[in-house]
Write a protein that holds these residues in place. Structure first.
Motif, PDB file in Angstrom:
ATOM      1  N   SER A 120      56.356  59.161  -1.020  1.00  0.00           N
ATOM      2  CA  SER A 120      55.483  60.053  -0.261  1.00  0.00           C
ATOM      3  C   SER A 120      54.058  59.894  -0.766  1.00  0.00           C
ATOM      4  O   SER A 120      53.812  59.704  -1.938  1.00  0.00           O
ATOM      5  N   VAL A 121      53.133  59.972   0.137  1.00  0.00           N
ATOM      6  CA  VAL A 121      51.747  59.771  -0.236  1.00  0.00           C
ATOM      7  C   VAL A 121      50.890  60.861   0.377  1.00  0.00           C
ATOM      8  O   VAL A 121      51.315  61.579   1.263  1.00  0.00           O
ATOM      9  N   LEU A 122      49.676  60.955  -0.105  1.00  0.00           N
ATOM     10  CA  LEU A 122      48.767  61.976   0.395  1.00  0.00           C
ATOM     11  C   LEU A 122      48.244  61.624   1.769  1.00  0.00           C
ATOM     12  O   LEU A 122      48.240  60.471   2.177  1.00  0.00           O
ATOM     13  N   VAL A 123      47.822  62.629   2.474  1.00  0.00           N
ATOM     14  CA  VAL A 123      47.267  62.401   3.797  1.00  0.00           C
ATOM     15  C   VAL A 123      45.759  62.581   3.759  1.00  0.00           C
ATOM     16  O   VAL A 123      45.247  63.412   3.042  1.00  0.00           O
ATOM     17  N   PHE A 124      45.082  61.738   4.483  1.00  0.00           N
ATOM     18  CA  PHE A 124      43.650  61.893   4.692  1.00  0.00           C
ATOM     19  C   PHE A 124      43.377  61.732   6.161  1.00  0.00           C
ATOM     20  O   PHE A 124      44.049  60.979   6.846  1.00  0.00           O
TER      21      PHE A 124
END
Lengths: 132, 280
Positions: A3-7
């Motif tokens: 899972s990764v951050l959203v921008f």
């Protein structure tokens, strides 16, 4: 599949209550207990009827690359939601949440697609009786 | 991570509510079913004075259960004969949905479909155009009679006539194989007889009252009624080649899968999808 951050902005396309091209019963092909999330690299796009298909290479937990087929709604249905053929190109990464085929093949129904630009689109054929 | 998921879900919901009302209404207009609303516009008529049924017709969300030909029966219980019950069990356990194999759905199944359809009406013929690029072309001629032994077809041998402002379509000569009468795998035999009575009570609605008889598979005739709403002026059918890339053919199981207590096909309690994954 980390899972990764959203921008950037997230948009949602309004499909509530719509009934789309239901070519087959969801329950005749997919298992509603087998939820799957796939993060894969696009290797092939079939913008076809009765369904669109996205083929992706996915690394499994052991690092092995496995090909998956992902079934989406028809081209006209996706277009109506703002998901156009030109939104994807080979090599893009897409995230899909959906349900596995009952026959155990590497095929899943893409109920939700996160496009490379961050938009989250319903991939569901609403009239198929599947989860919305 | 959980906090981020909630953040994303919240932002997503916020994005939806922040869309201008006009965009939300447009989204509804473009969907394939609509919320029914009263109309004050009168029925359009042809030069000959008949109601003009032409238009792009969309189902309403009041049609429940969708896809079930027993919609108007108590408990949606169809009056199956023993032969009809056997045919249903065969459909459920030994046949793939013909529509999913790109076989014409026919009548009355198309009337129970969730998909819009289009009517183009002429003076002596009327065409019903369907998604999947299927059509039926019906002569309107009170003097035409059914053939003694019509070649079986999915839409049957259809004869149209006017009774006042009602277009009556009388159909016999149906197939008895590779057909489901609705999305739930209910059967019909080659003894099927369908009488549709189509009316357009105002500009924005079309209505059918269908009488369905099939003495081989159903103990008594039964009815199916439904109303559709006129689409937007620029809405129309588009090409839909069912057999272009029918990957499903190799993966579908027999029957429609489970039927829910509300009479529609599908799982009652599917596992929910996980929240969207935040994207880098």
């Amino acid at each position: 599949m980390k899972s990764v951050l959203v921008f950037g902005a997230i948009a949602i396309v309004l499909t509530a209550g719509s009934r789309l091209l239901a070519h087959h019963s969801f329950a005749a092909q997919y298992d509603a207990t087998k939820v799957i999330r796939l993060v894969g690299t696009l290797t092939k796009i079939e913008w076809t009827n009765p369904h669109t298909y996205f083929y992706v290479d996915v690394k499994d937990d052991s690092g092995r690359v496995v090909q998956w087929g992902l079934e989406g709604a028809s081209p006209s249905s996706l277009s109506r939601r703002g998901f156009k053929r030109g939104d994807l190109k080979i090599g893009d990464t897409i995230i899909v949440e959906g349900y596995r085929a009952k026959d155990g093949s590497n095929l899943a129904d893409a109920r939700r697609v996160t496009l490379p630009d961050g938009r989250i689109i319903s991939g569901a054929s609403t009239g198929d009786g599947g989860p919305q | 991570m959980t906090t981020r998921f909630f953040y994303i879900a919240g932002m997503t919901a916020l994005a939806a509510t922040l869309l201008p009302l006009s965009d939300r209404l447009r989204a509804q207009e473009r969907s394939l079913t609509v919320v029914d609303v009263p109309s004050s516009r009168s029925t359009p008529r042809t030069a000959g004075g008949r109601p003009d049924l032409s238009g792009y017709w969309k189902g309403t969300r009041d049609t429940k259960p969708g896809g079930n030909i027993g919609k108007d029966l108590p408990g949606w219980k169809l009056p199956l004969t023993p032969a009809g019950e056997a045919a249903l069990q065969h459909n459920l356990t030994a046949t793939v949905d013909p529509e999913a194999l790109c076989i014409i759905g026919g009548i009355p199944r198309h009337n129970a479909s969730g998909l819009p359809f289009e009517i183009v009406q002429g003076a002596n013929k009327i065409a019903f155009l369907y998604w999947y690029s299927y059509f039926r072309l019906i002569p309107i001629d009170p003097n035409r009679k059914h053939a003694d032994d019509p070649d079986p077809s999915f839409f049957g041998e259809e004869l149209g006539r006017w009774e006042g402002d009602t277009l009556v379509i009388d159909s016999i000569g149906f197939k008895d194989e590779k057909v489901w009468i609705d999305e739930n795998a209910n059967p019909h035999s080659d003894a099927l007889h369908v009488v549709e009575r189509w009316t357009r009570p105002d500009a924005d609605h079309i209505h059918v009252e269908a009488l369905i008889e099939d003495p081989k598979f159903y103990t008594t005739p039964f009815t199916y009624s439904r109303t559709w709403v006129l689409g937007q002026p620029d809405e129309e059918l588009q090409e839909y080649s069912c057999s272009e890339n029918n990957v499903n053919r190799d993966h579908l199981g027999f029957g429609p899968g489970p039927i829910r207590p509300d009479g529609t096909r599908g799982y009652s309690d599917p596992a929910p999808l996980p929240p969207p994954v935040p994207r880098k």
